[in-house]
Scaffold this motif. Structure first.
Motif, PDB file in Angstrom:
ATOM      1  N   LYS A 139       0.829  -1.205   0.000  1.00 20.70           N
ATOM      2  CA  LYS A 139       0.000   0.000   0.000  1.00 20.70           C
ATOM      3  C   LYS A 139       0.867   1.261   0.000  1.00 20.70           C
ATOM      4  N   THR A 140       1.980   1.210   0.706  1.00 20.26           N
ATOM      5  CA  THR A 140       2.912   2.341   0.705  1.00 20.26           C
ATOM      6  C   THR A 140       3.487   2.555  -0.686  1.00 20.26           C
ATOM      7  N   VAL A 141       3.905   1.479  -1.309  1.00 19.57           N
ATOM      8  CA  VAL A 141       4.481   1.566  -2.651  1.00 19.57           C
ATOM      9  C   VAL A 141       3.482   2.171  -3.627  1.00 19.57           C
ATOM     10  N   ARG A 142       2.233   1.703  -3.591  1.00 16.24           N
ATOM     11  CA  ARG A 142       1.223   2.232  -4.510  1.00 16.24           C
ATOM     12  C   ARG A 142       0.929   3.706  -4.234  1.00 16.24           C
ATOM     13  N   ALA A 143       0.785   4.063  -2.952  1.00 17.17           N
ATOM     14  CA  ALA A 143       0.454   5.448  -2.606  1.00 17.17           C
ATOM     15  C   ALA A 143       1.583   6.413  -2.944  1.00 17.17           C
ATOM     16  N   SER A 144       2.805   5.918  -3.005  1.00 20.15           N
ATOM     17  CA  SER A 144       3.946   6.792  -3.324  1.00 20.15           C
ATOM     18  C   SER A 144       3.953   7.219  -4.782  1.00 20.15           C
ATOM     19  N   MET A 145       3.211   6.515  -5.629  1.00 20.76           N
ATOM     20  CA  MET A 145       3.110   6.855  -7.051  1.00 20.76           C
ATOM     21  C   MET A 145       4.480   6.971  -7.721  1.00 20.76           C
ATOM     22  N   GLY A 146       5.384   6.082  -7.364  1.00 21.05           N
ATOM     23  CA  GLY A 146       6.713   6.058  -7.965  1.00 21.05           C
ATOM     24  C   GLY A 146       7.787   6.757  -7.157  1.00 21.05           C
ATOM     25  N   ALA A 147       7.394   7.543  -6.147  1.00 23.57           N
ATOM     26  CA  ALA A 147       8.395   8.253  -5.338  1.00 23.57           C
ATOM     27  C   ALA A 147       9.330   7.287  -4.621  1.00 23.57           C
ATOM     28  N   ILE A 148       8.841   6.107  -4.282  1.00 21.37           N
ATOM     29  CA  ILE A 148       9.644   5.110  -3.579  1.00 21.37           C
ATOM     30  C   ILE A 148      10.907   4.751  -4.351  1.00 21.37           C
ATOM     31  N   PHE A 149      10.879   4.903  -5.672  1.00 21.80           N
ATOM     32  CA  PHE A 149      12.033   4.554  -6.503  1.00 21.80           C
ATOM     33  C   PHE A 149      13.072   5.675  -6.564  1.00 21.80           C
ATOM     34  N   ARG A 150      12.679   6.890  -6.213  1.00 18.60           N
ATOM     35  CA  ARG A 150      13.560   8.048  -6.396  1.00 18.60           C
ATOM     36  C   ARG A 150      14.036   8.690  -5.100  1.00 18.60           C
ATOM     37  N   LEU A 151      13.242   8.586  -4.055  1.00 21.48           N
ATOM     38  CA  LEU A 151      13.536   9.311  -2.813  1.00 21.48           C
ATOM     39  C   LEU A 151      14.752   8.759  -2.082  1.00 21.48           C
ATOM     40  N   PRO A 152      15.583   9.634  -1.530  1.00 14.36           N
ATOM     41  CA  PRO A 152      16.582   9.166  -0.567  1.00 14.36           C
ATOM     42  C   PRO A 152      15.906   8.938   0.782  1.00 14.36           C
TER      43      PRO A 152
END
Length: 237
Positions: A129-142
């Protein structure tokens, strides 16, 4: 052993292929219903092992109730705290338990170029659910994980001002706080707020609410305060 998580859906998988290390992927024949989906499969097929499975098997494998038919197994990436502290605006999550809130705050942090510190008792960074809600931010954020003690020590060493949201008007109104320097803003548990250890060390701020609601969702509060930080910094330049 490498730690992994699952990215599911067309948009997230498009983000993952651009930014992340992918172990393998699987999809259904029904997924190949448009040119965008076909292009993604063609790109992935050149890079990773890719498997076509039945819709029934796919539904048993993934978390969503109405899956789109594409999922990738991605390597987790966690930064060391010193790397995250290279940003001059940090968002710290202190016991935020709802995965959707965590992911939404990640998305906001990504939009405003923040680093993120995940403190104790916060929901799993890679919860579906966190991954989906991040809308791709999880792949880029430090993003880094830390204990309360480690976090406060690093903030002192790196000369960050720690600010925490408070439950009432005994604190300073958020837009009267000077955010133009190095800041770490802490958002706490949905029900209990920021932990005592962090609260004692932080400058307190609050969002005035002249309406009838008693509180804001933590992800909404984060968006309001982070946007004010960026406004101040843009106006000071």
């Amino acid at each position: 052993m490498r730690k992994i998580f699952v990215a599911e859906g067309l948009r997230l998988c498009e983000e993952a292929v651009e930014t992340s290390e992918i172990e393998f992927g699987f999809y259904t024949g029904e997924f190949l219903k448009n040119e965008r989906a076909e292009n993604l499969i063609a790109r992935l097929d050149k890079k990773i092992p890719l498997y076509e499975i039945s819709p029934t098997d796919f539904s048993r494998t993934v978390d969503t109730e109405t899956p789109q038919g594409i999922a990738l197994v991605v390597r987790q990436k966690i930064f060391v705290p010193e790397e995250v502290a290279g940003k001059n605006l940090l968002i710290a999550l202190d016991g935020v338990r709802e995965p959707g809130n965590v992911g939404t705050i990640f998305r906001t942090a990504d939009a405003f170029d923040c680093g993120v510190i995940v403190l104790e008792k916060t929901s799993d960074i890679f919860n579906p659910k966190t991954v989906r809600a991040s809308m791709g931010a999880i792949f880029r954020l430090p993003i880094a994980r830390m204990t309360h003690r480690e976090f406060l020590k690093l903030m002192r060493e790196k000369n960050f001002q720690v600010t925490a949201t408070a439950p009432d008007s005994s604190a300073k109104i958020y837009f009267k706080r000077d955010f133009t320097g190095k800041n770490a803003i802490v958002f706490g548990n949905e029900a209990e707020g920021v932990s005592d250890e962090i609260f004692r060390a932080a400058e307190k701020i609050y969002i005035p609410m002249p309406g009838r609601a008693e509180s804001l969702n933590v992800s909404a509060a984060a968006a309001i305060i982070i946007s004010e930080v960026v406004r101040q910094r843009m106006c000071s330049n």
